[in-house]
Write a protein that holds these residues in place. Structure first.
Motif, PDB file in Angstrom:
ATOM      1  N   TYR A  95       9.558   6.657  -0.637  1.00 57.03           N
ATOM      2  CA  TYR A  95       8.842   6.721  -1.147  1.00 57.03           C
ATOM      3  C   TYR A  95       8.536   4.835  -1.383  1.00 57.03           C
ATOM      4  O   TYR A  95       7.652   4.466  -1.463  1.00 57.03           O
ATOM      5  CB  TYR A  95       8.026   6.659  -2.258  1.00 57.03           C
ATOM      6  CG  TYR A  95       7.868   8.123  -2.480  1.00 57.03           C
ATOM      7  CD1 TYR A  95       6.313   8.879  -2.249  1.00 57.03           C
ATOM      8  CD2 TYR A  95       8.687   8.627  -2.728  1.00 57.03           C
ATOM      9  CE1 TYR A  95       5.902  10.025  -1.857  1.00 57.03           C
ATOM     10  CE2 TYR A  95       8.342  10.246  -2.577  1.00 57.03           C
ATOM     11  CZ  TYR A  95       7.113  10.675  -2.572  1.00 57.03           C
ATOM     12  OH  TYR A  95       6.758  12.785  -1.965  1.00 57.03           O
ATOM     13  N   SER A 145       0.159   0.164  -8.614  1.00 60.63           N
ATOM     14  CA  SER A 145      -0.408   1.475  -7.643  1.00 60.63           C
ATOM     15  C   SER A 145      -0.724   1.398  -6.154  1.00 60.63           C
ATOM     16  O   SER A 145      -0.354   0.782  -5.441  1.00 60.63           O
ATOM     17  CB  SER A 145      -2.254   0.663  -8.396  1.00 60.63           C
ATOM     18  OG  SER A 145      -2.680   0.153  -7.674  1.00 60.63           O
ATOM     19  N   LYS A 146      -0.740   2.655  -5.777  1.00 56.67           N
ATOM     20  CA  LYS A 146      -0.351   3.134  -4.225  1.00 56.67           C
ATOM     21  C   LYS A 146      -0.937   2.373  -3.959  1.00 56.67           C
ATOM     22  O   LYS A 146      -1.243   1.911  -2.715  1.00 56.67           O
ATOM     23  CB  LYS A 146      -1.317   4.383  -4.934  1.00 56.67           C
ATOM     24  CG  LYS A 146      -1.164   5.428  -3.299  1.00 56.67           C
ATOM     25  CD  LYS A 146      -1.332   6.704  -3.596  1.00 56.67           C
ATOM     26  CE  LYS A 146      -0.804   7.104  -1.963  1.00 56.67           C
ATOM     27  NZ  LYS A 146      -0.778   8.514  -2.038  1.00 56.67           N
ATOM     28  N   GLU A 169       0.621  -1.533  -3.410  1.00 56.57           N
ATOM     29  CA  GLU A 169       1.695  -0.724  -2.066  1.00 56.57           C
ATOM     30  C   GLU A 169       1.483  -0.849  -0.708  1.00 56.57           C
ATOM     31  O   GLU A 169       2.050  -1.059  -0.087  1.00 56.57           O
ATOM     32  CB  GLU A 169       2.462   0.638  -2.303  1.00 56.57           C
ATOM     33  CG  GLU A 169       2.924   0.623  -4.238  1.00 56.57           C
ATOM     34  CD  GLU A 169       3.663   2.317  -4.038  1.00 56.57           C
ATOM     35  OE1 GLU A 169       3.463   3.180  -3.116  1.00 56.57           O
ATOM     36  OE2 GLU A 169       3.548   2.620  -5.149  1.00 56.57           O
TER      37      GLU A 169
END
Length: 136
Positions: A60, A101-102, A105
């Protein structure tokens, strides 16, 4: 005695998953951590993650990703290629957390906006909604 470390920083390079001869997953990576009292100075901290934590990190996170690591400081002695004795100081991970936050990213991009056909407003009829009764 207490040996606890919590750091937030950015990956210097993409993490790389390796496996020991016994089949245990491990990754070693470095994060850049800005000093709180002088943002222009950065510390480069070596981190080691084992097993599921290593697999999670490699799956990730990537170069530039913000991460929070919790763990402990460990030192180890080794001999370099030239026969010099060295000491390595590393943070061994207990837990890792996403620190942004996604949306941040991934590369910044405009959110996808879908449009739906509205049709002609003459196709709709007005509803008489003022009948005096409240719906509740």
């Amino acid at each position: 005695m207490l040996n606890r470390v919590i750091l937030m920083g950015r990956f210097v390079a993409d993490p790389e998953l390796r496996t020991t001869p016994n089949g245990v997953s491990v990754t070693a990576f470095r994060i850049a951590v800005n000093r709180t009292y002088n943002r222009e100075q950065t510390d480069w901290i070596d981190i080691v993650a084992w097993r599921q934590q290593a697999e999670f990190v490699c799956k990730y996170f990537q170069k530039g990703s913000m991460i929070v690591v919790e763990g402990s400081i460990q030192t180890r002695n080794y001999e370099d290629k030239n026969g010099n004795k060295r000491t390595a100081v590393e943070v061994v991970v207990d837990q890792v957390h996403f620190a942004e936050s996604k949306a941040k990213e991934s590369a910044p991009h405009e959110p996808k906006q879908e449009s739906f056909p509205v049709g002609n407003m003459d196709d709709y009829e007005d509803l008489d909604t003022d009948d005096g009764d409240l719906p509740f």
